[in-house]
Design a protein around this motif. Structure first.
Motif, PDB file in Angstrom:
ATOM      1  N   GLU A   1      35.534  94.717  22.794  1.00 45.71           N
ATOM      2  CA  GLU A   1      34.477  95.705  23.410  1.00 45.71           C
ATOM      3  C   GLU A   1      34.283  97.185  22.864  1.00 45.71           C
ATOM      4  O   GLU A   1      33.438  97.890  23.089  1.00 45.71           O
ATOM      5  CB  GLU A   1      34.554  95.513  24.943  1.00 45.71           C
ATOM      6  N   ALA A   2      35.370  97.541  22.235  1.00 42.81           N
ATOM      7  CA  ALA A   2      35.552  98.899  21.805  1.00 42.81           C
ATOM      8  C   ALA A   2      35.186  98.900  20.133  1.00 42.81           C
ATOM      9  O   ALA A   2      36.041  99.873  19.511  1.00 42.81           O
ATOM     10  CB  ALA A   2      36.839  99.402  22.101  1.00 42.81           C
ATOM     11  N   ALA A   3      34.505  98.022  19.616  1.00 47.61           N
ATOM     12  CA  ALA A   3      34.249  98.050  18.453  1.00 47.61           C
ATOM     13  C   ALA A   3      33.992  99.435  17.469  1.00 47.61           C
ATOM     14  O   ALA A   3      34.688  99.689  16.409  1.00 47.61           O
ATOM     15  CB  ALA A   3      33.133  97.081  18.008  1.00 47.61           C
ATOM     16  N   PRO A   4      33.122 100.226  18.021  1.00 48.64           N
ATOM     17  CA  PRO A   4      32.741 101.525  17.371  1.00 48.64           C
ATOM     18  C   PRO A   4      34.224 102.569  17.057  1.00 48.64           C
ATOM     19  O   PRO A   4      34.394 103.105  16.244  1.00 48.64           O
ATOM     20  CB  PRO A   4      31.885 102.348  18.171  1.00 48.64           C
ATOM     21  N   PHE A   5      35.116 102.253  18.462  1.00 45.53           N
ATOM     22  CA  PHE A   5      36.143 103.298  18.187  1.00 45.53           C
ATOM     23  C   PHE A   5      37.141 102.560  17.283  1.00 45.53           C
ATOM     24  O   PHE A   5      37.844 103.466  16.429  1.00 45.53           O
ATOM     25  CB  PHE A   5      36.916 103.381  19.554  1.00 45.53           C
ATOM     26  N   VAL A   6      37.308 101.385  17.337  1.00 43.41           N
ATOM     27  CA  VAL A   6      38.294 100.692  16.473  1.00 43.41           C
ATOM     28  C   VAL A   6      37.960 100.905  14.975  1.00 43.41           C
ATOM     29  O   VAL A   6      38.703 101.314  14.164  1.00 43.41           O
ATOM     30  CB  VAL A   6      38.295  99.231  16.774  1.00 43.41           C
ATOM     31  N   SER A   7      36.727 100.464  14.493  1.00 44.01           N
ATOM     32  CA  SER A   7      36.222 100.856  13.075  1.00 44.01           C
ATOM     33  C   SER A   7      36.384 102.303  12.726  1.00 44.01           C
ATOM     34  O   SER A   7      36.664 102.412  11.528  1.00 44.01           O
ATOM     35  CB  SER A   7      34.947 100.129  13.093  1.00 44.01           C
ATOM     36  N   SER A   8      35.774 102.970  13.685  1.00 45.60           N
ATOM     37  CA  SER A   8      35.949 104.457  13.276  1.00 45.60           C
ATOM     38  C   SER A   8      37.424 104.764  13.144  1.00 45.60           C
ATOM     39  O   SER A   8      37.633 105.578  11.980  1.00 45.60           O
ATOM     40  CB  SER A   8      35.323 105.289  14.304  1.00 45.60           C
ATOM     41  N   ALA A   9      38.558 104.334  13.795  1.00 49.42           N
ATOM     42  CA  ALA A   9      39.852 104.759  13.623  1.00 49.42           C
ATOM     43  C   ALA A   9      40.370 103.980  12.195  1.00 49.42           C
ATOM     44  O   ALA A   9      41.142 104.864  11.623  1.00 49.42           O
ATOM     45  CB  ALA A   9      40.627 104.357  14.700  1.00 49.42           C
ATOM     46  N   LEU A  10      39.976 103.129  12.053  1.00 49.20           N
ATOM     47  CA  LEU A  10      40.608 102.259  10.513  1.00 49.20           C
ATOM     48  C   LEU A  10      39.727 103.099   9.333  1.00 49.20           C
ATOM     49  O   LEU A  10      40.621 103.418   8.451  1.00 49.20           O
ATOM     50  CB  LEU A  10      40.062 100.841  10.724  1.00 49.20           C
ATOM     51  N   ILE A  11      38.366 103.447   9.581  1.00 54.05           N
ATOM     52  CA  ILE A  11      37.743 104.093   8.475  1.00 54.05           C
ATOM     53  C   ILE A  11      38.390 105.648   8.236  1.00 54.05           C
ATOM     54  O   ILE A  11      38.671 106.143   7.288  1.00 54.05           O
ATOM     55  CB  ILE A  11      36.448 104.388   8.720  1.00 54.05           C
TER      56      ILE A  11
ATOM     57  N   LEU B   1      44.475  90.404  11.914  1.00 56.10           N
ATOM     58  CA  LEU B   1      45.385  90.853  12.841  1.00 56.10           C
ATOM     59  C   LEU B   1      44.347  91.032  14.141  1.00 56.10           C
ATOM     60  O   LEU B   1      44.989  90.610  15.186  1.00 56.10           O
ATOM     61  CB  LEU B   1      45.954  92.235  12.716  1.00 56.10           C
ATOM     62  N   ALA B   2      43.186  91.536  14.157  1.00 56.89           N
ATOM     63  CA  ALA B   2      42.364  91.498  15.196  1.00 56.89           C
ATOM     64  C   ALA B   2      41.461  90.590  15.583  1.00 56.89           C
ATOM     65  O   ALA B   2      41.459  89.967  16.634  1.00 56.89           O
ATOM     66  CB  ALA B   2      41.205  92.889  14.944  1.00 56.89           C
ATOM     67  N   ARG B   3      41.102  89.681  14.354  1.00 55.36           N
ATOM     68  CA  ARG B   3      40.502  88.454  14.895  1.00 55.36           C
ATOM     69  C   ARG B   3      39.525  88.429  15.889  1.00 55.36           C
ATOM     70  O   ARG B   3      39.117  87.587  16.786  1.00 55.36           O
ATOM     71  CB  ARG B   3      41.507  87.264  15.258  1.00 55.36           C
ATOM     72  N   ASN B   4      38.551  89.449  15.785  1.00 50.76           N
ATOM     73  CA  ASN B   4      37.386  89.868  16.528  1.00 50.76           C
ATOM     74  C   ASN B   4      36.329  90.910  16.012  1.00 50.76           C
ATOM     75  O   ASN B   4      36.660  91.130  14.848  1.00 50.76           O
ATOM     76  CB  ASN B   4      37.742  90.377  17.882  1.00 50.76           C
ATOM     77  N   ARG B   5      35.424  90.933  16.394  1.00 48.72           N
ATOM     78  CA  ARG B   5      34.138  91.769  15.738  1.00 48.72           C
ATOM     79  C   ARG B   5      34.495  93.215  15.927  1.00 48.72           C
ATOM     80  O   ARG B   5      33.783  94.000  15.120  1.00 48.72           O
ATOM     81  CB  ARG B   5      32.971  91.453  16.430  1.00 48.72           C
ATOM     82  N   SER B   6      35.503  93.666  16.500  1.00 48.06           N
ATOM     83  CA  SER B   6      36.046  95.212  16.545  1.00 48.06           C
ATOM     84  C   SER B   6      36.348  95.712  15.277  1.00 48.06           C
ATOM     85  O   SER B   6      35.780  96.970  15.062  1.00 48.06           O
ATOM     86  CB  SER B   6      36.931  95.428  17.702  1.00 48.06           C
TER      87      SER B   6
ATOM     88  N   GLY C   1      44.964  97.447  13.899  1.00 48.70           N
ATOM     89  CA  GLY C   1      44.512  96.140  13.878  1.00 48.70           C
ATOM     90  C   GLY C   1      45.094  95.066  15.009  1.00 48.70           C
ATOM     91  O   GLY C   1      44.544  94.300  15.610  1.00 48.70           O
ATOM     92  N   ARG C   2      46.299  95.260  15.161  1.00 44.47           N
ATOM     93  CA  ARG C   2      47.070  94.440  16.194  1.00 44.47           C
ATOM     94  C   ARG C   2      46.478  95.090  17.599  1.00 44.47           C
ATOM     95  O   ARG C   2      46.322  94.167  18.572  1.00 44.47           O
ATOM     96  CB  ARG C   2      48.581  94.658  16.203  1.00 44.47           C
ATOM     97  N   ARG C   3      46.289  96.210  17.705  1.00 43.65           N
ATOM     98  CA  ARG C   3      45.766  96.719  19.072  1.00 43.65           C
ATOM     99  C   ARG C   3      44.392  96.304  19.290  1.00 43.65           C
ATOM    100  O   ARG C   3      43.779  96.173  20.506  1.00 43.65           O
ATOM    101  CB  ARG C   3      45.789  98.231  18.930  1.00 43.65           C
ATOM    102  N   ALA C   4      43.673  96.139  18.283  1.00 41.96           N
ATOM    103  CA  ALA C   4      42.201  95.616  18.233  1.00 41.96           C
ATOM    104  C   ALA C   4      41.984  94.421  18.782  1.00 41.96           C
ATOM    105  O   ALA C   4      40.753  94.051  19.082  1.00 41.96           O
ATOM    106  CB  ALA C   4      41.508  95.873  16.966  1.00 41.96           C
ATOM    107  N   HIS C   5      42.952  93.639  18.737  1.00 36.86           N
ATOM    108  CA  HIS C   5      42.985  92.024  19.150  1.00 36.86           C
ATOM    109  C   HIS C   5      42.686  92.014  20.589  1.00 36.86           C
ATOM    110  O   HIS C   5      41.827  90.943  20.924  1.00 36.86           O
ATOM    111  CB  HIS C   5      44.438  91.392  18.830  1.00 36.86           C
ATOM    112  N   HIS C   6      43.017  92.910  21.125  1.00 35.47           N
ATOM    113  CA  HIS C   6      42.362  93.196  22.782  1.00 35.47           C
ATOM    114  C   HIS C   6      41.488  93.995  22.936  1.00 35.47           C
ATOM    115  O   HIS C   6      41.040  94.622  24.238  1.00 35.47           O
ATOM    116  CB  HIS C   6      43.698  93.353  23.507  1.00 35.47           C
ATOM    117  N   LEU C   7      40.727  94.515  22.121  1.00 40.91           N
ATOM    118  CA  LEU C   7      39.634  95.597  22.180  1.00 40.91           C
ATOM    119  C   LEU C   7      38.234  95.317  21.538  1.00 40.91           C
ATOM    120  O   LEU C   7      37.696  95.946  21.062  1.00 40.91           O
ATOM    121  CB  LEU C   7      39.995  96.867  21.604  1.00 40.91           C
TER     122      LEU C   7
END
Length: 420
Positions: free
Chosen positions: A234-244, A391-396, A226-232
């Motif tokens: 544009e990489a929504a599929p990768f971030v959400s996939s990793a979380l799931i 932590l992310a505060r974006n759509r990723s 989630g912290r890393r996703a704050h700057h990502l």
């Protein structure tokens, strides 16, 4: 390994001794050529003769005195030969020890079950054939890892047998050895994740981070991703996939631990947990179909050392505290109180709670305990959804948050269905 009754057992043992000695001899011959080995006392035929010598001496003398004398004489001859050659250059004792092990093949064929014989021969062949791999592993293995392994052996093989199998107190209906067994199971699983992370995936993508982090702690993995996703964004599929995927690995870890600790409860949880795992993986595949063209972002190491003494003590104390709280709640409020407690505990570390629930003797039904496990894991998913969004505060993380909230809702419905 079954054989026809008409074949004499002695013939079977003789054939196995010859066959396996021959196989090891062939591999040793290849080992000599590959490594230009200079200790040439023989190869394939010599190994067969050594195996036959051990088999015959062991068989013809029931007191096995001749076998012992033969072992002594063979070892003495090999050591003299080794000493003569080593006076000219440095040599290894490897071939001497291997020949002595081949001498033991006959007794192993006669005494031990067939699976042990096969395991023995396979190990010898692997030692001969995988010399470069063994050297690479020994070079990579840090000295502190040996100390770590020693710690694990101490907590599992020394401390556990010393603990009594009796309840600690009336308010804590769990035995001393059950508490430490829980520590060993959870620490062992975390230790395995730590080894895989350290020696196989030092440089990882977000997906590998989710998998390994989920095996170690899905909550910790969610916080880091989630912290890393704050700057990502544009990489929504990768971030959400990793979380799931981290949550899917949590269910796998919990299911394995529960099956080891309480097989009956594990069988009842098999269907709902497998459904959550398979649906989560399918969701990951669906998300990755819409991945961006850019490569996955890398992630830092999140798995810390799992076998510190302080970690084991904290887990054991948490186990005891949750046992006491569960005993109080179940004694005064029954299954409904346990369900409410499970939802609250989901916002903390659920491992000690679940294991204390499965190991104690509480005044609730088995269905109530299974329901509590599902509710605790479900509310933990809600906690991870909150962490990811904050932590992310974006759509990723949007897709992952929706999926985690969905799992929480389904867990609530399934738990109510069990208690209905």
């Amino acid at each position: 390994m079954e054989f026809p009754d008409g074949i004499p057992p002695l013939l079977i043992e003789f054939a196995l001794t010859v066959a396996f000695s021959f196989v090891v001899g062939l591999e040793f011959r290849r080992y000599q050529r590959t490594n230009q080995y200079k200790f040439h006392f023989g190869s394939t035929r010599t190994f067969v003769l050594i195996g036959l010598l051990g088999f015959i001496l062991y068989t013809i003398d029931t007191t096995h005195v001749l076998f012992g004398i033969g072992l002594f004489l063979l070892g003495s001859m090999l050591l003299i030969y080794y000493w003569r050659l080593s006076s000219k250059e440095m040599l290894s004792l490897f071939s001497v020890l291997l020949a002595l092990l081949i001498y033991l093949t006959g007794p192993i064929v006669s005494i031990f079950p067939r699976w042990f014989l096969i395991l023995f021969i396979v190990l010898l062949v692997l030692i001969l054939s995988e010399k470069p791999l063994i050297h690479r592993i020994s070079d990579k293995l840090a000295s502190e890892e040996i100390v770590t392994l020693a710690k694990f052996l101490v907590i599992s093989g020394v401390i556990l047998p010393l603990l009594p199998d009796e309840p600690i107190a009336p308010v804590m209906p769990v035995t001393y050895d059950k508490i430490w067994l829980a520590v060993i199971i959870v620490s062992g699983f975390s230790y395995l994740s730590y080894l895989v992370n350290t020696y196989f995936f030092k440089s990882r993508s977000l997906m590998i981070t989710g998998v390994l982090g989920g095996l170690y702690s899905s909550t910790v993995a969610t916080v880091v991703i989630g912290r890393r996703a704050h700057h990502l964004a544009e990489a929504a599929p990768f971030v959400s996939s990793a979380l799931i995927m981290a949550t899917a690995m949590m269910y796998i870890r919990l299911l394995i631990i529960i099956l080891l600790f309480a097989p009956v409860a594990g069988q009842r949880l098999l269907a709902p947990f497998l459904a959550a795992i398979l649906l989560s993986i399918c969701t990951v595949f669906a998300l990755l179909r819409f991945k961006a063209d850019s490569s996955q972002p890398s992630e830092v190491n999140i798995i810390e050392h799992p076998l510190e003494l302080s970690t084991a003590i904290v887990f054991a104390l948490s186990f005891m505290i949750f046992t006491s709280i569960t005993q109080f709640v179940t004694s005064n409020y029954g299954g409904r109180g346990l369900n409410f407690l499970s939802i609250i505990v989901g916002f903390t570390d659920i491992d000690p709670f679940i294991l204390s629930l499965l190991s104690g003797e509480f005044t609730v039904s088995d269905s109530a305990i299974v329901s509590a496990v599902i509710l605790a894991s479900g509310s933990n998913n809600l906690l991870k959804a909150i962490y990811a969004v904050v932590l992310a505060r974006n759509r990723s993380v949007r897709a992952a948050a929706v999926w985690l909230i969905f799992l929480f809702a389904v867990s609530i419905l399934y738990a109510f269905k069990i208690n209905a």
